[in-house]
Design a protein around this motif. Sequence first.
Motif, short mmCIF file in Angstrom:
data_model
loop_
_atom_site.label_atom_id
_atom_site.label_comp_id
_atom_site.label_asym_id
_atom_site.label_seq_id
_atom_site.Cartn_x
_atom_site.Cartn_y
_atom_site.Cartn_z
N ARG A 1 -1.88 -2.62 -4.94
CA ARG A 1 -2.96 -3.29 -4.21
C ARG A 1 -2.38 -4.17 -3.10
O ARG A 1 -1.32 -4.79 -3.28
CB ARG A 1 -3.82 -4.15 -5.13
N GLU B 1 0.83 -1.21 0.00
CA GLU B 1 0.00 0.00 0.00
C GLU B 1 0.87 1.25 0.00
O GLU B 1 0.56 2.24 -0.68
CB GLU B 1 -0.92 -0.01 1.22
N ASP C 1 -1.73 -7.77 -4.25
CA ASP C 1 -0.98 -7.94 -5.50
C ASP C 1 0.32 -8.70 -5.23
O ASP C 1 1.25 -8.16 -4.62
CB ASP C 1 -0.67 -6.57 -6.11
#
Length: 224
Positions: free
Chosen positions: A142, A137, A145
């Motif tokens: 994401r 983050e 991810d």
Amino acid sequence: HFAMARALPDGRLKRAVVAATSQGGFTAGGRSPSRGAAAHPRRVVVGMGRKNVAGAEARGRFAAEPARAAFSDSASTSSAASGPGDKYFAKDKRPIILFDGVCNLCNGGVNFVLQWDSASKLRFAALQSEAGQNLLERSNRRRDDISSIVLVEESGSFIKSEAVLKIATYLSVPFPILAQFFFPLPLFVRDTVYDGVAANRYTFFGQTKECRIGDTSYSDRFVE
């Protein structure tokens, strides 16, 4: 100003007008400029100069611009805003490698780095861990991810082939030298090769059932 102009002879009037203009007393249309007007703020990557940031973005080296510091020409740099991953650099400034904790290839890569990083310059966190998600983050990615390895430094982040080569610069010789041979290659060429390997890493190398999030032998190297 005009009252003073009527009281002065022509010669002194010219000098008075010039002096007032040089001191910011007059502008076009006879209006005084507003004082204390702030310049438009510009955003920079923490710890990086403006030219370096522009160059890094042009080469695709940053996954995203953290943009934690904003400043104007007439003001000092403002304090960086605290984000979800900033706490991991509060006391330890060493970069953190985010790796897929269930990927055999990635775990092998971690073992390789531990072997060749004799100066303990790098730390590790599994992408699936809380620390990994917070650092994703922080890198403007994401939280779920896991498509790429990520190297997170205090001032920015690197992904894919750029992350791999950047990691190599922290290792013992000969890897920093080898990295310099690959950096000049076009980014899209390097990332195409990386994407091909990453997309098939489970097929070629398999995966573990448990996520590797730490190692008691290297307690200071793993971030959870």
